[in-house]
Design a protein around this motif. Structure first.
Motif, PDB file in Angstrom:
ATOM      1  N   UNK A  13      51.789 -36.527 -75.150  1.00 30.94           N
ATOM      2  CA  UNK A  13      53.618 -36.806 -75.978  1.00 30.94           C
ATOM      3  C   UNK A  13      54.717 -36.784 -75.060  1.00 30.94           C
ATOM      4  N   UNK A  14      54.287 -34.859 -75.780  1.00 30.04           N
ATOM      5  CA  UNK A  14      54.977 -33.818 -75.295  1.00 30.04           C
ATOM      6  C   UNK A  14      55.424 -33.946 -74.023  1.00 30.04           C
ATOM      7  N   UNK A  15      54.364 -33.842 -72.871  1.00 32.24           N
ATOM      8  CA  UNK A  15      54.583 -34.333 -71.418  1.00 32.24           C
ATOM      9  C   UNK A  15      55.102 -35.528 -71.078  1.00 32.24           C
ATOM     10  N   UNK A  16      54.971 -37.021 -71.755  1.00 34.14           N
ATOM     11  CA  UNK A  16      55.640 -38.099 -71.480  1.00 34.14           C
ATOM     12  C   UNK A  16      56.796 -37.939 -71.597  1.00 34.14           C
ATOM     13  N   UNK A  17      57.656 -37.527 -73.324  1.00 37.28           N
ATOM     14  CA  UNK A  17      58.566 -36.930 -73.300  1.00 37.28           C
ATOM     15  C   UNK A  17      59.728 -36.073 -71.921  1.00 37.28           C
ATOM     16  N   UNK A  18      59.009 -35.099 -72.251  1.00 31.90           N
ATOM     17  CA  UNK A  18      59.958 -34.709 -70.643  1.00 31.90           C
ATOM     18  C   UNK A  18      59.333 -35.232 -69.425  1.00 31.90           C
ATOM     19  N   UNK A  19      58.491 -35.967 -69.315  1.00 30.82           N
ATOM     20  CA  UNK A  19      58.939 -36.555 -67.826  1.00 30.82           C
ATOM     21  C   UNK A  19      59.835 -37.819 -67.889  1.00 30.82           C
ATOM     22  N   UNK A  20      59.957 -38.391 -68.688  1.00 31.48           N
ATOM     23  CA  UNK A  20      60.813 -39.367 -68.720  1.00 31.48           C
ATOM     24  C   UNK A  20      62.490 -38.979 -69.364  1.00 31.48           C
ATOM     25  N   UNK A  21      62.751 -37.750 -69.875  1.00 27.96           N
ATOM     26  CA  UNK A  21      63.533 -36.841 -70.234  1.00 27.96           C
ATOM     27  C   UNK A  21      64.148 -37.190 -68.114  1.00 27.96           C
ATOM     28  N   UNK A  22      63.555 -36.085 -67.273  1.00 26.37           N
ATOM     29  CA  UNK A  22      63.184 -35.800 -66.144  1.00 26.37           C
ATOM     30  C   UNK A  22      64.091 -36.756 -65.404  1.00 26.37           C
ATOM     31  N   UNK A  23      63.401 -37.658 -65.377  1.00 22.88           N
ATOM     32  CA  UNK A  23      63.566 -39.316 -65.133  1.00 22.88           C
ATOM     33  C   UNK A  23      64.725 -39.687 -65.018  1.00 22.88           C
ATOM     34  N   UNK A  24      65.182 -39.726 -66.473  1.00 20.10           N
ATOM     35  CA  UNK A  24      66.370 -39.941 -66.797  1.00 20.10           C
ATOM     36  C   UNK A  24      67.891 -39.488 -66.912  1.00 20.10           C
ATOM     37  N   UNK A  25      67.751 -37.805 -66.403  1.00 16.90           N
ATOM     38  CA  UNK A  25      68.867 -36.874 -65.913  1.00 16.90           C
ATOM     39  C   UNK A  25      68.578 -37.231 -64.580  1.00 16.90           C
TER      40      UNK A  25
END
Length: 180
Positions: A13-25
């Protein structure tokens, strides 16, 4: 065993959230590039329009008017692939026409020339700023897109790789000094 599964789930979940944040950025950076490119296009169009108006106003000598008009017209009509070259040629034409302070003084003394000189100086001054903002946004997006995580997980999607807008945007010194 359940504690191990919970920890694995937390890490995923933490990796998924980080990847989602990076994609949003990355998406926000691409939106920033689009906005900066629109602002740059507007400033380039304004500069070419003001130069073209000045060339047809009859306040410059015929040779300078012709050089300025042709460069401004070419910059306004240039295809996207040739836009940087056409805009650079307009910058060179502006520097050639306004190379001497006496020409700027003569322009300012003509009826309506003071306003035209001021408007052209403002248009010429804003182009490098708009180009710098655009190229800064492109640089930030390129740096992020070069990270392994962005490439491995294809976070950029199908967005084209951003390209900087490189052109000669040096303004005529005599115009900036006299019109300010």
């Amino acid at each position: 065993m359940t504690a191990t599964l919970i920890w694995i789930l937390v890490v995923l979940v933490a990796v998924g959230l980080y990847l989602s944040w990076t994609a949003g950025r990355l998406d926000r950076l691409h939106a920033r590039i689009d906005a900066a490119r629109a602002a740059l296009d507007a400033q380039l169009l304004r500069r070419a329009s003001v130069a073209q108006e000045l060339a047809t106003a009859g306040v410059l000598d015929p040779a300078a008017s012709m050089v300025l008009y042709e460069a401004a017209h070419a910059a306004r009509q240039a295809e996207e692939e040739l836009r940087e070259v056409a805009e650079s040629e307009l910058s060179q034409a502006l520097r050639a026409v306004f190379a001497e302070p006496q020409l700027v003084d003569a322009l300012r003394e003509a009826p309506g020339g003071d306003a035209a000189a001021h408007e052209l100086a403002e248009a010429v001054r804003r182009v490098p700023m708009a180009r710098r903002f655009h190229n800064d946004a492109v640089g930030a997006a390129r740096r992020l897109r070069e990270h392994r995580k962005v490439r491995w997980f294809r976070l950029a999607g199908h967005a084209p790789f951003p390209l900087a807008f490189e052109m000669d945007d040096e303004s005529p010194a005599a115009l900036a000094e006299r019109a300010a």
